[in-house]
Scaffold this active site. Structure first.
Site, mmCIF file in Angstrom:
data_model
loop_
_atom_site.group_PDB
_atom_site.id
_atom_site.type_symbol
_atom_site.label_atom_id
_atom_site.label_comp_id
_atom_site.label_asym_id
_atom_site.label_seq_id
_atom_site.Cartn_x
_atom_site.Cartn_y
_atom_site.Cartn_z
ATOM 1 N N SER A 1 0.793 -1.230 0.000
ATOM 2 C CA SER A 1 0.000 0.000 0.000
ATOM 3 C C SER A 1 0.825 1.280 0.000
ATOM 4 O O SER A 1 0.339 2.324 -0.408
ATOM 5 C CB SER A 1 -0.985 0.016 1.178
ATOM 6 O OG SER A 1 -0.307 0.215 2.391
ATOM 7 N N LYS B 1 -0.101 4.151 6.733
ATOM 8 C CA LYS B 1 -0.826 4.931 5.728
ATOM 9 C C LYS B 1 -0.482 6.414 5.875
ATOM 10 O O LYS B 1 0.129 6.830 6.850
ATOM 11 C CB LYS B 1 -2.347 4.779 5.891
ATOM 12 C CG LYS B 1 -2.864 3.363 5.958
ATOM 13 C CD LYS B 1 -2.789 2.641 4.647
ATOM 14 C CE LYS B 1 -3.366 1.228 4.789
ATOM 15 N NZ LYS B 1 -3.042 0.385 3.674
#
Length: 117
Positions: free
Chosen positions: A11, A55
């Protein structure tokens, strides 16, 4: 305090490798000055309390974030006490676009350094 985490998943590619990068993150700065848009953070996964996610903060409380869902664009208002998290590699990231705004209490710290990969 300071803690370490390893990357698992694509990610945040190309910022971090899909697996094996060791990240140093710290827990104090945000307690003094709060969170900022653009910061890369380590958080407890909202879907699995035993897992950590890495993130980028894209939205803070009160922000409106545009999300593409099933070909339609919708706007989400980030509620008080929450942030919007997304991975830099959108195609490989399971993030707020899937599970919505994340409670600030799940944020563990700001990534400061990639120690090695």
């Amino acid at each position: 305090g300071i803690d370490f985490s390893t990357t698992v998943g694509a990610s945040m590619v190309p910022v971090f490798n899909a697996s094996g990068d060791v990240l140093l993150f710290e827990r104090m700065t945000q307690r003094l000055k709060g969170w900022s848009r653009g910061e890369v953070v380590v958080a407890t996964s909202p879907k699995d309390p035993d897992a950590r996610i890495c993130k980028r903060i894209l939205g803070l409380p009160g922000d409106r974030v545009k999300v593409l869902a099933a070909g339609d664009e919708k706007e989400v208002l980030i509620p008080r006490g929450h942030v919007w998290l997304e991975g830099d590699n959108k195609a490989a990231s399971h993030d707020s676009r899937h599970y919505g705004p994340v409670p600030v209490g799940l944020l563990q710290g700001k990534v400061r350094l990639k120690l090695w990969s």
